[in-house]
Design an enzyme around this catalytic site. Structure first.
Site, PDB file in Angstrom:
ATOM      1  N   ASP A 145       0.776  -1.440  -0.304  1.00 25.12           N
ATOM      2  CA  ASP A 145       0.106  -0.488   0.435  1.00 25.12           C
ATOM      3  C   ASP A 145       0.962   1.269  -0.379  1.00 25.12           C
ATOM      4  OD1 ASP A 145      -3.001   1.194   0.289  1.00 25.12           O
ATOM      5  OD2 ASP A 145      -1.508   1.951   2.026  1.00 25.12           O
ATOM      6  N   ASN A 184      -1.661  12.487  -5.419  1.00 24.48           N
ATOM      7  CA  ASN A 184      -2.157  13.153  -6.579  1.00 24.48           C
ATOM      8  C   ASN A 184      -2.364  14.596  -5.846  1.00 24.48           C
ATOM      9  OD1 ASN A 184      -2.127  10.355  -8.298  1.00 24.48           O
ATOM     10  ND2 ASN A 184      -3.664  10.235  -6.865  1.00 24.48           N
ATOM     11  N   ASP A 213      -0.180   7.784 -11.748  1.00 28.29           N
ATOM     12  CA  ASP A 213      -0.329   7.488 -12.278  1.00 28.29           C
ATOM     13  C   ASP A 213       0.647   6.646 -13.036  1.00 28.29           C
ATOM     14  OD1 ASP A 213      -3.204   7.455 -12.462  1.00 28.29           O
ATOM     15  OD2 ASP A 213      -3.247   8.479 -14.481  1.00 28.29           O
ATOM     16  N   GLU A 238      -4.307   2.147  -4.632  1.00 30.36           N
ATOM     17  CA  GLU A 238      -2.786   2.379  -4.747  1.00 30.36           C
ATOM     18  C   GLU A 238      -2.435   1.126  -3.294  1.00 30.36           C
ATOM     19  OE1 GLU A 238      -4.739   4.013  -1.169  1.00 30.36           O
ATOM     20  OE2 GLU A 238      -4.981   4.415  -3.083  1.00 30.36           O
TER      21      GLU A 238
END
Length: 171
Positions: free
Chosen positions: A92, A100, A109, A136
């Site tokens: 994780d 982001n 991304d 994620e």
């Protein structure tokens, strides 16, 4: 003549003699089914492509959650049946929302794609499976890997991630 196959379908039946009932002649019907065979081939290829897409995360090119769940179920049953170990690494990315929000989704991304490539290098055996589990979150399924080996692989994975340069706005 042009080197391509001409696919034919044939149907043959006997015509009996009206008096004796013995076969007296044959009737054969032959027709070109090349277009049908070509259409069936194209349909099979499209189905295969759709199957691949249904099991693949388009961003990371790893197995998706659906594929992971299928393989986990199969490997879990196999491990219980054989008594062989089965390791699972869960990965994780901490504070990914901040990446982001700060650098944009494109940079996020790219980070996911870089991590996916690292996971693929860890899950290198044909039986291993690296998958995108969630946004994620990732999973690496390692059949026939005991706890000690799984810890070594997890440590190696952490080291590779630490050594990887993640640049905002690359590409």
């Amino acid at each position: 003549k042009n080197g391509e196959y001409l696919w034919m379908e044939a149907s043959v039946r006997t015509l009996p003699d009206e008096i004796t009932g013995e076969p007296k002649a044959f009737v054969a019907n032959v027709r070109d089914i090349s277009e049908r065979v070509d259409s069936e081939r194209k349909l099979a290829e499209a189905h295969e492509n759709l199957q691949r897409q249904a099991q693949l995360d388009s961003l990371t090119q790893l197995a998706n959650r659906r594929r992971f769940d299928e393989v986990l179920e199969k490997e879990w049953r196999r491990a219980r049946r054989t008594g062989n170990p089965l390791a699972l690494l869960m990965v994780d990315i901490d504070h990914f929302k901040r990446v982001n929000d700060t650098y944009g989704h494109r940079a996020g991304d790219q980070c996911l794609q870089i991590l996916a490539a690292i996971l693929q290098r860890v899950a290198r055996r044909p039986s291993d499976l690296a998958a995108r589990y969630g946004g994620e979150e990732f999973a690496v399924l390692l059949p026939d890997v005991d706890l000690a080996a799984a810890i070594v692989m997890a440590d190696s994975l952490c080291l590779r991630v630490r050594q990887q340069l993640f640049e905002a706005g690359i590409g």
